[in-house]
Scaffold this motif. Sequence first.
Motif, short mmCIF file in Angstrom:
data_model
loop_
_atom_site.label_atom_id
_atom_site.label_comp_id
_atom_site.label_asym_id
_atom_site.label_seq_id
_atom_site.Cartn_x
_atom_site.Cartn_y
_atom_site.Cartn_z
N ASP A 109 -3.33 -5.69 3.15
CA ASP A 109 -4.46 -6.35 4.10
C ASP A 109 -5.52 -4.98 3.87
O ASP A 109 -6.57 -5.02 3.21
CB ASP A 109 -3.61 -6.18 5.00
CG ASP A 109 -4.96 -7.03 6.38
OD1 ASP A 109 -6.01 -6.24 6.03
OD2 ASP A 109 -4.71 -7.39 7.11
N MET A 110 -4.93 -3.82 4.54
CA MET A 110 -5.84 -2.05 4.40
C MET A 110 -7.08 -2.59 5.44
O MET A 110 -7.97 -2.05 5.13
CB MET A 110 -6.27 -2.20 2.65
CG MET A 110 -5.13 -1.85 1.48
SD MET A 110 -5.57 -0.95 -0.04
CE MET A 110 -4.37 -1.13 -0.32
N ALA A 120 -7.51 -6.39 1.21
CA ALA A 120 -7.61 -5.94 0.03
C ALA A 120 -6.77 -6.90 -0.88
O ALA A 120 -6.82 -6.93 -2.07
CB ALA A 120 -6.15 -4.75 -0.12
N ALA A 121 -5.68 -7.92 -0.48
CA ALA A 121 -5.41 -9.68 -1.38
C ALA A 121 -6.28 -10.10 -2.08
O ALA A 121 -7.09 -10.42 -3.15
CB ALA A 121 -4.21 -9.80 -0.93
N ASP A 122 -7.57 -9.91 -1.41
CA ASP A 122 -9.28 -10.77 -1.45
C ASP A 122 -9.76 -10.26 -2.88
O ASP A 122 -9.77 -11.02 -3.65
CB ASP A 122 -9.59 -11.46 -0.35
CG ASP A 122 -9.41 -11.64 0.55
OD1 ASP A 122 -8.85 -12.75 0.24
OD2 ASP A 122 -9.78 -11.96 1.42
N THR A 160 1.40 -8.28 -2.23
CA THR A 160 1.68 -6.94 -1.59
C THR A 160 1.78 -5.89 -2.34
O THR A 160 1.80 -5.83 -3.38
CB THR A 160 3.57 -7.56 -1.45
OG1 THR A 160 4.25 -7.30 -2.92
CG2 THR A 160 4.20 -9.06 -0.73
N THR A 161 2.25 -4.58 -1.50
CA THR A 161 2.30 -3.24 -2.07
C THR A 161 2.23 -2.75 -2.94
O THR A 161 2.44 -2.55 -3.89
CB THR A 161 1.75 -2.72 -1.11
OG1 THR A 161 2.95 -3.01 -0.01
CG2 THR A 161 0.74 -2.52 0.13
N LEU A 189 -9.45 0.26 -2.92
CA LEU A 189 -9.40 -1.16 -2.26
C LEU A 189 -9.92 -0.66 -0.56
O LEU A 189 -10.60 -1.74 -0.06
CB LEU A 189 -8.22 -1.53 -2.59
CG LEU A 189 -7.45 -1.59 -3.97
CD1 LEU A 189 -6.31 -2.40 -3.98
CD2 LEU A 189 -8.62 -3.33 -3.77
N ARG A 190 -8.83 0.31 0.43
CA ARG A 190 -9.12 0.46 1.20
C ARG A 190 -10.50 1.19 1.15
O ARG A 190 -11.53 0.56 2.38
CB ARG A 190 -8.56 2.19 1.78
CG ARG A 190 -8.11 2.03 3.84
CD ARG A 190 -7.94 3.48 3.67
NE ARG A 190 -8.84 4.26 3.34
CZ ARG A 190 -8.99 6.07 2.99
NH1 ARG A 190 -7.51 5.51 2.81
NH2 ARG A 190 -10.00 6.39 3.03
#
Length: 290
Positions: A109-110, A120-122, A160-161, A189-190
């Motif tokens: 997510d982030m 972040a997955a996107d 997932t991370t 990413l964040r």
Amino acid sequence: LQPRRGRRYVDGTLGAGRHARGMLEASAPDGQLLGLDVDPQALALARKNLAPYEERIHLAQASYTSLSTQLAQLQWDAVDGIVLDLGASSMQFDTPGRGFSFLHDAPLDMRFGPHLPRTAADLVNKSSERELADLIYRYGEERDSRKIARAIVKARPLHTTRELVAVIEAVSPRKGDRLHPATRTFQALRIAVNEELASLEEVLPQAVAALGTGGRLAVISFHSLEDRIVKDFFRAQSKDLVNPPYEQIYAEERKATLKEVNRKPITPSDDEIESNPRARSAKLRIVEKL
């Protein structure tokens, strides 16, 4: 910030409210504070921690990029001090489900707040290999950005991370006591998910405009990209812009609007780093409105 009684202050990155509490205590008994944070969890915690000062605080779930709007709603024409503590908070890193830390397995997510459109997955699953490599290199300053981007694309989808960390470790193994190989990619990413650098560039002029004469702006940054933006802005606003004789280089002349309180950034002491390792890369820069 030199808080004083009866003055107005802004914490643009409220978090749990510790900076805010310090300003409220120093400006007692009647100093007021506006606290902003996009994270509803942080805002709820800050509201609880700052309950003893509830008559002197104004809290809003909002980005610091809306600073001018927030001040207009309060009918504050000027403030005496603003603090911006950039990046993710310890609370966000330590909440496993948010996906900020590679030490916990969680969805990618982030996001600082639920209003943001991309996770972040996107980015990991929808960006091209070149876009990912450029993003990881630019925002993470990661030398292995192309190798990591190629591995991510090959392993997709990643959700997932832990999945992302495994991919990174496979192509960029850890060496000795150096940073974990996923550190810079997670940072990149964040920053991209939350548009952190663009937001910083947007808020700095607003913050300067909001300060009254003698008011101070303090910014704490945690990596070179943030610090460079802050340093360059402060330096530019601390110099007179004057056209040389017989030459029209600038469209208009401009007097300096700021004075640098500390030309070199203030950094944590060894004792502080020992008690709080996350402070090790922090840099504090302060300016005063002329």
